[in-house]
Design a protein around this motif. Structure first.
Motif, PDB file in Angstrom:
ATOM      1  N   ARG A 121       1.137  -1.011   0.320  1.00  0.00           N
ATOM      2  CA  ARG A 121      -0.105  -0.122   0.449  1.00  0.00           C
ATOM      3  C   ARG A 121       1.162   1.390  -0.394  1.00  0.00           C
ATOM      4  O   ARG A 121       2.136   1.579   0.944  1.00  0.00           O
ATOM      5  CB  ARG A 121      -1.061  -0.210   1.085  1.00  0.00           C
ATOM      6  CG  ARG A 121      -2.262   1.263   0.960  1.00  0.00           C
ATOM      7  CD  ARG A 121      -3.234   1.574   2.211  1.00  0.00           C
ATOM      8  NE  ARG A 121      -1.892   1.463   4.165  1.00  0.00           N
ATOM      9  CZ  ARG A 121      -2.584   1.077   5.260  1.00  0.00           C
ATOM     10  NH1 ARG A 121      -2.635   0.201   5.064  1.00  0.00           N
ATOM     11  NH2 ARG A 121      -1.489   1.304   6.017  1.00  0.00           N
ATOM     12  N   ASN A 122       0.726   1.403  -0.637  1.00  0.00           N
ATOM     13  CA  ASN A 122       1.685   3.123  -1.297  1.00  0.00           C
ATOM     14  C   ASN A 122       1.435   4.471  -0.360  1.00  0.00           C
ATOM     15  O   ASN A 122       0.156   4.375  -0.089  1.00  0.00           O
ATOM     16  CB  ASN A 122       2.049   3.312  -2.806  1.00  0.00           C
ATOM     17  CG  ASN A 122       0.493   4.319  -3.039  1.00  0.00           C
ATOM     18  OD1 ASN A 122      -0.374   4.012  -3.011  1.00  0.00           O
ATOM     19  ND2 ASN A 122       0.597   5.600  -3.593  1.00  0.00           N
ATOM     20  N   VAL A 123       1.972   5.386  -0.549  1.00  0.00           N
ATOM     21  CA  VAL A 123       1.603   6.840   0.209  1.00  0.00           C
ATOM     22  C   VAL A 123       2.081   7.678  -0.651  1.00  0.00           C
ATOM     23  O   VAL A 123       3.053   7.937  -1.498  1.00  0.00           O
ATOM     24  CB  VAL A 123       2.751   7.016   1.383  1.00  0.00           C
ATOM     25  CG1 VAL A 123       2.856   7.964   2.450  1.00  0.00           C
ATOM     26  CG2 VAL A 123       2.438   5.657   2.379  1.00  0.00           C
ATOM     27  N   THR A 124       1.558   8.496  -1.186  1.00  0.00           N
ATOM     28  CA  THR A 124       1.856   9.531  -2.212  1.00  0.00           C
ATOM     29  C   THR A 124       1.816  10.833  -1.568  1.00  0.00           C
ATOM     30  O   THR A 124       1.289  11.622  -0.504  1.00  0.00           O
ATOM     31  CB  THR A 124       0.375  10.021  -3.019  1.00  0.00           C
ATOM     32  OG1 THR A 124       0.027   8.812  -3.745  1.00  0.00           O
ATOM     33  CG2 THR A 124       0.302  10.931  -4.065  1.00  0.00           C
ATOM     34  N   ASP A 125       3.504  11.290  -1.186  1.00  0.00           N
ATOM     35  CA  ASP A 125       3.767  11.803   0.280  1.00  0.00           C
ATOM     36  C   ASP A 125       4.191  13.261  -1.314  1.00  0.00           C
ATOM     37  O   ASP A 125       4.866  14.218  -0.326  1.00  0.00           O
ATOM     38  CB  ASP A 125       5.083  12.296   0.707  1.00  0.00           C
ATOM     39  CG  ASP A 125       6.289  10.840   0.030  1.00  0.00           C
ATOM     40  OD1 ASP A 125       5.826  10.296  -1.595  1.00  0.00           O
ATOM     41  OD2 ASP A 125       6.828  11.053   0.568  1.00  0.00           O
ATOM     42  N   ILE A 126       4.077  13.478  -2.645  1.00  0.00           N
ATOM     43  CA  ILE A 126       4.284  14.497  -3.381  1.00  0.00           C
ATOM     44  C   ILE A 126       2.919  14.754  -4.240  1.00  0.00           C
ATOM     45  O   ILE A 126       2.528  13.462  -5.029  1.00  0.00           O
ATOM     46  CB  ILE A 126       5.930  14.261  -4.012  1.00  0.00           C
ATOM     47  CG1 ILE A 126       6.083  15.529  -4.842  1.00  0.00           C
ATOM     48  CG2 ILE A 126       5.935  13.366  -4.640  1.00  0.00           C
ATOM     49  CD1 ILE A 126       6.557  16.383  -3.803  1.00  0.00           C
ATOM     50  N   GLU A 162       4.872  -0.424   2.453  1.00  0.00           N
ATOM     51  CA  GLU A 162       4.723   0.530   2.368  1.00  0.00           C
ATOM     52  C   GLU A 162       5.064   1.330   1.766  1.00  0.00           C
ATOM     53  O   GLU A 162       6.135   2.389   2.629  1.00  0.00           O
ATOM     54  CB  GLU A 162       4.284   0.644   3.579  1.00  0.00           C
ATOM     55  CG  GLU A 162       2.965   2.481   3.545  1.00  0.00           C
ATOM     56  CD  GLU A 162       2.136   2.510   5.104  1.00  0.00           C
ATOM     57  OE1 GLU A 162       3.030   2.348   5.726  1.00  0.00           O
ATOM     58  OE2 GLU A 162       1.445   3.419   4.983  1.00  0.00           O
ATOM     59  N   PRO A 163       5.311   1.348   0.495  1.00  0.00           N
ATOM     60  CA  PRO A 163       5.973   2.714  -0.179  1.00  0.00           C
ATOM     61  C   PRO A 163       6.591   4.493  -0.380  1.00  0.00           C
ATOM     62  O   PRO A 163       5.292   3.817  -0.490  1.00  0.00           O
ATOM     63  CB  PRO A 163       6.563   1.807  -1.772  1.00  0.00           C
ATOM     64  CG  PRO A 163       5.795   1.177  -1.855  1.00  0.00           C
ATOM     65  CD  PRO A 163       5.291   0.871  -0.479  1.00  0.00           C
ATOM     66  N   ARG A 164       6.897   4.939  -0.252  1.00  0.00           N
ATOM     67  CA  ARG A 164       6.349   6.569  -0.151  1.00  0.00           C
ATOM     68  C   ARG A 164       6.935   6.823  -1.429  1.00  0.00           C
ATOM     69  O   ARG A 164       8.244   6.179  -2.259  1.00  0.00           O
ATOM     70  CB  ARG A 164       7.342   7.486   0.365  1.00  0.00           C
ATOM     71  CG  ARG A 164       6.585   7.313   2.302  1.00  0.00           C
ATOM     72  CD  ARG A 164       7.735   8.094   3.045  1.00  0.00           C
ATOM     73  NE  ARG A 164       7.512   8.301   4.027  1.00  0.00           N
ATOM     74  CZ  ARG A 164       8.184   7.384   5.110  1.00  0.00           C
ATOM     75  NH1 ARG A 164       9.260   7.593   4.339  1.00  0.00           N
ATOM     76  NH2 ARG A 164       8.160   7.985   6.527  1.00  0.00           N
ATOM     77  N   ALA A 165       6.248   7.918  -2.127  1.00  0.00           N
ATOM     78  CA  ALA A 165       6.703   8.047  -3.493  1.00  0.00           C
ATOM     79  C   ALA A 165       7.508   8.293  -4.016  1.00  0.00           C
ATOM     80  O   ALA A 165       8.069   8.528  -4.818  1.00  0.00           O
ATOM     81  CB  ALA A 165       5.836   9.047  -4.601  1.00  0.00           C
ATOM     82  N   THR A 166       8.126   9.609  -3.427  1.00  0.00           N
ATOM     83  CA  THR A 166       8.659  10.254  -3.086  1.00  0.00           C
ATOM     84  C   THR A 166      10.790   9.091  -3.158  1.00  0.00           C
ATOM     85  O   THR A 166      11.460   9.667  -3.837  1.00  0.00           O
ATOM     86  CB  THR A 166       9.521  11.615  -1.882  1.00  0.00           C
ATOM     87  OG1 THR A 166       9.254  10.928  -0.621  1.00  0.00           O
ATOM     88  CG2 THR A 166       8.868  12.225  -2.548  1.00  0.00           C
ATOM     89  N   GLU A 176       3.299   6.783 -10.499  1.00  0.00           N
ATOM     90  CA  GLU A 176       3.961   6.207  -9.246  1.00  0.00           C
ATOM     91  C   GLU A 176       3.417   5.007  -8.845  1.00  0.00           C
ATOM     92  O   GLU A 176       4.760   4.048  -8.247  1.00  0.00           O
ATOM     93  CB  GLU A 176       3.309   7.478  -7.844  1.00  0.00           C
ATOM     94  CG  GLU A 176       3.330   8.389  -7.557  1.00  0.00           C
ATOM     95  CD  GLU A 176       3.062   9.604  -6.818  1.00  0.00           C
ATOM     96  OE1 GLU A 176       2.306   8.382  -5.856  1.00  0.00           O
ATOM     97  OE2 GLU A 176       3.051  10.673  -6.825  1.00  0.00           O
ATOM     98  N   CYS A 177       1.882   4.482  -9.041  1.00  0.00           N
ATOM     99  CA  CYS A 177       1.550   3.517  -8.596  1.00  0.00           C
ATOM    100  C   CYS A 177       2.512   2.083  -9.249  1.00  0.00           C
ATOM    101  O   CYS A 177       2.177   1.658  -9.400  1.00  0.00           O
ATOM    102  CB  CYS A 177      -0.053   2.793  -8.563  1.00  0.00           C
ATOM    103  SG  CYS A 177      -0.387   4.568  -7.093  1.00  0.00           S
TER     104      CYS A 177
END
Length: 464
Positions: A66-71, A111-115, A209-210
């Motif tokens: 499950r990703n995190v869109t941090d930008i 849990e990867p961050r986009a950045t 990203e995804c």
């Protein structure tokens, strides 16, 4: 028996056949962390937590990303002079994690961050340019929707019927429906929000990203791609186009959860009608919140109300009262029941597109049968029902202990982790893998945690 899931792309129920039956792979679109979670975010995460738990029960292992869109534009817009975008994103990410942990949502495998995956995004963009499906223009890079005849296959739309893509400045677009893969740096944006690239300084578009992160963590083909119903278009439509245009088989099944509504209207931050998860969790027991949000089928809309939470509290009270009665009835009796047997009605419901409402009906049927057995003095029957109830609660993530074992959010998170280890131990015992069961128990004991196996389930406490 066969697990069946509703595949949004096929618009039909399909038998679930994973690429690797020993390791189911799932990718779920996580939050864009421009502000804290509302209850709709929590309901979405819970839907896929329940699916993950069931697939783990059926197949043994699930790799869950499950990703995190941090930008993102919204993250940049909400940043301030005293809290830069990256600090805001991290603070909001922690709020999401706390809300998820509070109701027992298991942490992802990854849990990867986009950045952290910008390099992989740039590699994918370069592939699309080389294949003739993307083009650079005025510092931006766009996906050429006309170059991919299958574009629209997820939502069954023709390109000409689609609205213009509003995710980037249209300054260099060949077609208004082309969507951004790379956004050139703009005046006024912080330098920390840009990366160097072959097309100039900038940052990735949302959709790429995804595609890049699912490929990085699960490979070019994986089993399930999940997300909210509102992500089907344009986000998931664009994902499937850019990934398949790059030559990846991508997701085999597309699963979407229904939305939370308030007075029949979709809950969203843009409409201003959202209910913050923190506010709900401050007023309601987290276990009650989990039950209430799980009570409607995952694909249906859920209209949030105090009545739904009150009904959930009453249902859990009936379950807990029976479990307490069964413990009292068993005291001094030598009869024991092996825990972990799921009723066939429960299994059939969960196999049928994650039918949690029907599974809950099976749970309450077992409670009624158990109470009847206690009233009749049938201790063996009561213990059998108690074991079945415990097994069902474990699968649904509702067999939680009190968070008084530790303080605040840390206690909730600890409980979720210990409950997952207990569930793994139960599965090992059910498989007669005694060595694995012993290893798990020893690991728990080494952390200073004591387990108590009872006819109504396993309870844990921290050694004094």
């Amino acid at each position: 028996m066969t697990v069946r899931l509703y595949d949004t792309k096929a618009q039909a129920l399909r038998d679930f056949v994973p690429v690797d039956p020993a390791n189911v792979t799932m990718y779920v679109c996580g939050p864009t962390v421009q502000s804290g979670p509302h209850i709709g975010h929590v309901r979405a995460a819970l839907a896929f937590d329940l699916l993950r738990r069931w697939l783990t029960h059926r197949f043994g292992r699930v790799t869950f990303v499950r990703n995190v869109t941090d930008i993102d534009d919204k993250v940049l817009a909400n940043a301030t002079a005293t809290e830069p975008w990256w600090a805001l994103a991290y603070r909001m990410e922690l709020e999401f994690s706390r809300a998820y942990a509070a109701i027992g949502i298991l942490p992802p495998t990854y849990e990867p961050r986009a950045t952290a995956s910008v390099t992989q995004m740039q590699e994918l963009i370069a592939e699309l340019i080389d294949r003739g499906h993307a083009y650079a223009s005025a510092g931006d890079v766009y996906f050429d929707v006309r170059s991919w005849p299958a574009y629209g296959e997820l939502t069954h739309q023709s390109v000409d019927a689609m609205e213009s893509a509003a995710d980037a400045d249209p300054r260099g677009k060949r077609d208004p429906r082309d969507f951004a893969l790379w956004k050139g740096a703009k005046e006024g944006e912080p330098a920390s929000a840009t990366w160097t690239s072959p097309w100039g300084a900038g940052r990735p578009g949302w959709h790429i990203e995804c595609s890049a992160m699912s490929r990085r963590y699960l490979g070019p083909e994986f089993d399930i791609h999940g997300g909210g119903l509102d992500l089907r278009f344009p986000h998931h439509e664009n994902e499937i186009a850019q990934s398949t245009a790059a030559g990846d088989p991508f997701a085999r099944y597309w699963v979407h959860n229904g939305l939370v509504t308030v007075d029949g209207q979709k809950m969203s931050k843009s409409l201003g009608n959202f209910i913050l998860a923190a506010d709900v969790l401050a007023e309601r027991d987290p276990r009650v919140v989990r039950y209430a949000l799980a009570g409607a089928h995952y694909r249906s809309s859920l209209d949030i109300s105090d009545r739904a939470f009150d009904e959930a509290a009453s249902a859990l009270e009936r379950i807990d009262t029976f479990r307490q009665r069964s413990l009292q009835a068993a005291s001094g009796d030598q009869h024991t029941v092996e825990p972990g047997i799921l009723p066939s009605a429960f299994i059939e419901a969960m196999d049928d597109d994650l039918g949690v409402p029907q599974a809950l009906a099976a749970l309450h049927q077992a409670v009624r049968e158990g109470n009847t057995a206690i009233d009749a003095g049938d201790i063996a029957g009561a213990m059998e029902s108690a074991a079945a109830v415990t097994a069902m609660l474990e699968v649904l993530g509702l067999n939680t202990t009190t968070t008084a074992n530790a303080d605040g959010g840390a206690g909730v998170a600890l409980d979720a982790l210990v409950r997952e280890m207990i569930a793994q131990r139960s599965r090992a015992r059910a498989d007669k893998d005694w060595a694995a069961a012993d290893r798990i128990r020893d690991a728990i004991a080494a952390a200073g945690i004591t387990l108590e196996d009872t006819p109504a389930g396993t309870h844990w406490s921290i050694d004094a």
